[in-house]
Design an enzyme around this catalytic site. Sequence first.
Site, PDB file in Angstrom:
ATOM      1  N   ARG A  78       0.852  -1.185   0.000  1.00 45.36           N
ATOM      2  CA  ARG A  78       0.000   0.000   0.000  1.00 45.36           C
ATOM      3  C   ARG A  78       0.890   1.238   0.000  1.00 45.36           C
ATOM      4  O   ARG A  78       1.982   1.231   0.586  1.00 45.36           O
ATOM      5  CB  ARG A  78      -0.875   0.064   1.259  1.00 45.36           C
ATOM      6  N   GLU A 113      -1.993   7.998  -4.065  1.00 46.26           N
ATOM      7  CA  GLU A 113      -2.311   7.604  -5.444  1.00 46.26           C
ATOM      8  C   GLU A 113      -3.776   7.920  -5.773  1.00 46.26           C
ATOM      9  O   GLU A 113      -4.601   7.956  -4.861  1.00 46.26           O
ATOM     10  CB  GLU A 113      -2.013   6.103  -5.646  1.00 46.26           C
ATOM     11  N   HIS A 125      -0.867   0.375  -9.630  1.00 46.44           N
ATOM     12  CA  HIS A 125      -1.649  -0.475  -8.710  1.00 46.44           C
ATOM     13  C   HIS A 125      -2.362  -1.603  -9.472  1.00 46.44           C
ATOM     14  O   HIS A 125      -3.591  -1.699  -9.464  1.00 46.44           O
ATOM     15  CB  HIS A 125      -2.660   0.382  -7.925  1.00 46.44           C
TER      16      HIS A 125
HETATM   17  C1  DGY Z   1      -6.111  -5.324  -2.937  1.00 43.82           C
HETATM   18  O1  DGY Z   1      -6.818  -6.298  -3.188  1.00 43.82           O
HETATM   19  O2  DGY Z   1      -5.958  -4.891  -1.790  1.00 43.82           O
HETATM   20  C2  DGY Z   1      -5.441  -4.674  -4.092  1.00 43.82           C
HETATM   21  O3  DGY Z   1      -4.451  -3.796  -3.676  1.00 43.82           O
HETATM   22  C3  DGY Z   1      -6.457  -3.959  -4.952  1.00 43.82           C
HETATM   23  O4  DGY Z   1      -6.933  -2.855  -4.231  1.00 43.82           O
END
Ligand code: DGY
Length: 332
Positions: A241, A270, A288
């Site tokens: 993240r 982001e 992402h």
């Molecule tokens: C998740 O599944 O957490 C991915 O980062 C997509 O948001």
Amino acid sequence: MSQKPAIFIARKVFPEVVAHLGHHFQVDMNESDEVLPPAELIARLQGKQGALTTGSERVDAALLAACPQLKIAANIAVGFNNFDVPAMTAAGVLATNTPDVLTETTADFGFALVMATARRVTESEHFLRAGQWNKWSLDMFAGAEVHGSTLGILGMGRIGQAIARRGAHGFGMKVIYHNRSRLDAALEAECKASYVDKATLLAQADHLILVLPYSASSHHAIGAAEIAQMKPTATLINIARGGIVDDAALAVALRERRIAAAGLDVFEGEPKVHPDLLTVPNVVLTPHIASATIPTRKAMAMLAADNVIAYLTQGRPVTPLNAEIIGAGARA
Ligand code: DGY
């Protein structure tokens, strides 16, 4: 005949997921696929008992108070830092996420970034596309070794373990990891991974990959001080993240070659990206997409739909995050 309950899908999803939900509910969907501002999201949730959300929609105490009929928010993501889970629990609203269905796909992408970063794939492609390639030379874009090197994993949940297996069994890497809790011996043996403290992880990893959840305690888990403990030849990969890495400090470290390179799929704030990261050559940047294959994204959306169906029709969600509310603690 009684009316079907109403639900809202906060972002555009695959037609088969909408059809699946349509067997049970009146379905309203944000067809535009733009992230709705909080006030608009609240307006669209009026009268809705369920919501399918993504990491871009925040579900907090204010939204819960303004949407008194909402009983479940099902995130189409395994990460759920967009949910205030304690507030959802206090309000009697169920939270669900999408574990397991994305594990292997996300681990594949983690390795794609390890490879692309270590072997300078995008940097060399930019050079070629810019018409700068006029001769072969021995050290041109010579990168770091992946096979046989030391892979460090910070965060050893399902995705971390899947990455460890790829590294140890596929690439003959020595795998070390740090996590809040140590894996049991059988799982460590299966992943061929050794537990180390964070300082050892930082000092020994040739490739350090971050796979831990974001929370207040993991905010800037990798900043200037941590980067300073890494090898100058090391690479850093973030598929977890934004906010876990101090992106400004990383950009400085990359520019000054305090580490060799980085591969980033997630960013602080982001979809904005720190402007300094856009100007350093030794970083691979992706938007992402670690779980982004069609089958996996469909499986994630279908699991979120199944959570809403199972909870609103039978009271038994598939992958709840706050199962303790089910029964007496849940909104009627
Ligand atoms: C998740 O599944 O957490 C991915 O980062 C997509 O948001």
